[in-house]
Structures are given as structure tokens and as C-alpha cells.
Design an enzyme around this catalytic site. Structure first.
Site, PDB file in Angstrom:
ATOM      1  N   ASP A  21      -0.357  -0.803 -10.272  1.00  0.00           N
ATOM      2  CA  ASP A  21      -0.560  -0.771  -8.819  1.00  0.00           C
ATOM      3  C   ASP A  21      -1.990  -0.366  -8.451  1.00  0.00           C
ATOM      4  OD1 ASP A  21       0.128  -1.012  -6.184  1.00  0.00           O
ATOM      5  OD2 ASP A  21       1.070   0.957  -6.035  1.00  0.00           O
ATOM      6  N   ASN A  59       7.120  -9.450  -4.061  1.00  0.00           N
ATOM      7  CA  ASN A  59       5.731  -9.902  -3.869  1.00  0.00           C
ATOM      8  C   ASN A  59       5.626 -11.291  -3.222  1.00  0.00           C
ATOM      9  OD1 ASN A  59       4.451  -8.251  -6.854  1.00  0.00           O
ATOM     10  ND2 ASN A  59       4.382  -7.584  -4.730  1.00  0.00           N
TER      11      ASN A  59
END
Ligand code: FPP
Length: 223
Positions: free
Chosen positions: A12, A60
């Protein structure tokens, strides 16, 4: 001493890194590939047999098309460029998740999996279009006709069949959640949340995590 067979990572912070440096989230994704390479090398050197990278989640898909396409393109170029080397190094590539990308990318991912299938030095699991809840639904559907379902039945029906549960899960980017990643498999995993953004995550950070991990008393419920 605790040994690590399987390391899983939530990579991330690419977007924030890119914005911070050049006002482009995509630049962060590109830079993040360098950290992927570093971690791969680290795992080979330290006999970590399985490395699972959360590269694209089922959530996503909510990102703008432009960013999604950039990521898929990056992945395609990376595999095309590196597959031969990866294969020569006896590394196996496995995709965790359902391949529902462009025909071209699906074919390339299939090809990479088949080509490296028999490699045993190390295995890189790319979690792509991966969501833990989706994986569990997939597993339950496979075994729904059984009268009684055991833990083993579930283990053997997950995308991670035959892959040991991770001892270590790292999330970079200063966020403390699992984001639908390996929820079943991480039941007894040691979790390390790192403040650094993924492109800033370095070899020495991995060393520190491994050192901290080696000192943990892992009881698994015992005393
Ligand atoms: C999360 O950061 C990162 C991703 C969704 C993609 C990660 C992909 C790569 C590093 C390249 C993949 C390629 C291979 C070969 C594995 P974010 O964009 O959510 O960052 P943010 O929290 O700062 O927005």
C-alpha cells in the site's frame, strides 16, 4: 527460532508516493515495482518459499479506468520482460483470483503459470482480482454438496490450496486493516503494519521485520 516459509504483503501507498513526488499516482505504481523486485530477491536469499503480493483487489475495480489500465499494462510489461529470467531462476508464478482481464492479459497470465508450473525453488503468488470473501464463496460453492465440511475441505478449495498459511503479513502505507486479504489464511499470522509507503520500503525494513518476527513467541493458543 521462527522460520518464514510464506510472506504475504499488502503493497500500500503507491498512489500517495506518486502524488508526493510527481503529482502522479501512476508513477508510484511504477516505482513500486522496484520494491517488488527487492522483496523477491530478499525471499530467494532468505529461503522464503512463498511470497504473496496483493497486486489488485476485487475492490480496486472501483478505481478510474485510466489507473486500472496503467496497472494492467505495467503488469503485462513486467511479465513479458521478466518471465524468462524468473523461469531460469526456477521461480513459479501463481495467480490467486479469477482472471477476468483483457483476453491478452488473461492469456499471458495463463502462459506464465503454465511455463513455471514445475519450478520449485520459490513461488510468487500474485493476488489479482483477489478478494478473500470472493475466494471463500468460491471454495464453499466447490464443496456445498458435502454433508459435513471440514477445515481441510476449505483449505483444499481455496485459491491457496497446497500453499502453507503465511507466518508474516506486512502492510505498508500506514494503514491498519486487512482489506479483504487472506482472511482465512491469516488466522494465526503475525501482522506488521509499516508506516512507510510501498516504494519507500527497503531491504533494511524487511530485515527489521524478520528480526522482530524471530523473537515472537508463537503459542497458537498454548501457554
Ligand atoms: C496499493 O497502493 C497498490 C496497488 C493497488 C497496486 C500495487 C501494484 C504494484 C506495486 C505493481 C504490480 C505489479 C506486479 C508485477 C506485482 P495504492 O494505490 O492504494 O496507494 P494509496 O493508498 O497511496 O492510494
Amino acid at each position: 527460532m521462527n522460520s518464514v516459509k510464506h510472506m504475504a504483503i499488502i503493497m500500500d501507498g503507491n498512489g500517495r508516493w506518486g502524488l508526493k513526488h510527481r503529482k502522479s499516482r501512476n508513477l508510484g505504481h511504477k516505482e513500486g515495482l522496484k520494491t517488488v523486485e527487492m522483496v523477491m530477491r530478499y525471499c530467494i536469499k532468505n529461503q522464503v518459499k512463498f511470497l504473496t503480493l496483493y497486486a489488485f483487489s476485487t475492490e480496486n475495480w472501483k478505481r478510474p479506468l485510466k489507473e486500472r489500465n496503467y496497472l494492467f499494462n505495467l503488469l503485462e510489461i513486467y511479465i513479458k520482460e521478466k518471465l524468462e529470467k524468473i523461469h531460469k531462476e526456477k521461480i513459479r508464478i501463481k495467480i490467486l483470483g479469477e482472471k477476468n482481464f483483457s483476453k491478452r492479459l488473461n492469456k499471458l497470465l495463463d502462459f506464465a503459470e503454465k511455463k513455471t508450473l514445475k519450478n520449485t525453488r520459490m513461488q510468487i503468488n500474485l493476488a489479482l482480482n483477489y478478494g478473500s470473501k470472493k475466494e471463500l464463496v468460491y471454495a464453499f460453492n466447490k464443496i456445498k454438496k458435502k454433508k459435513r465440511i471440514s477445515e481441510n475441505d476449505i483449505n483444499n478449495s481455496l485459491y491457496t490450496k497446497n500453499i502453507p498459511d503465511p507466518e508474516i503479513l506486512i502492510r505498508t502505507g500506514n494503514t491498519q486493516r486487512l482489506s479483504n486479504f487472506l482472511l482465512w489464511q491469516a488466522a494465526y499470522t503475525e501482522i506488521f503494519f509499516e508506516k512507510k509507503l510501498w516504494p519507500d520500503f527497503k531491504n533494511e525494513d524487511l530485515n527489521k521485520i524478520m528480526k522482530r518476527f524471530s523473537k515472537i513467541k508463537r503459542n497458537f493458543g498454548k501457554i
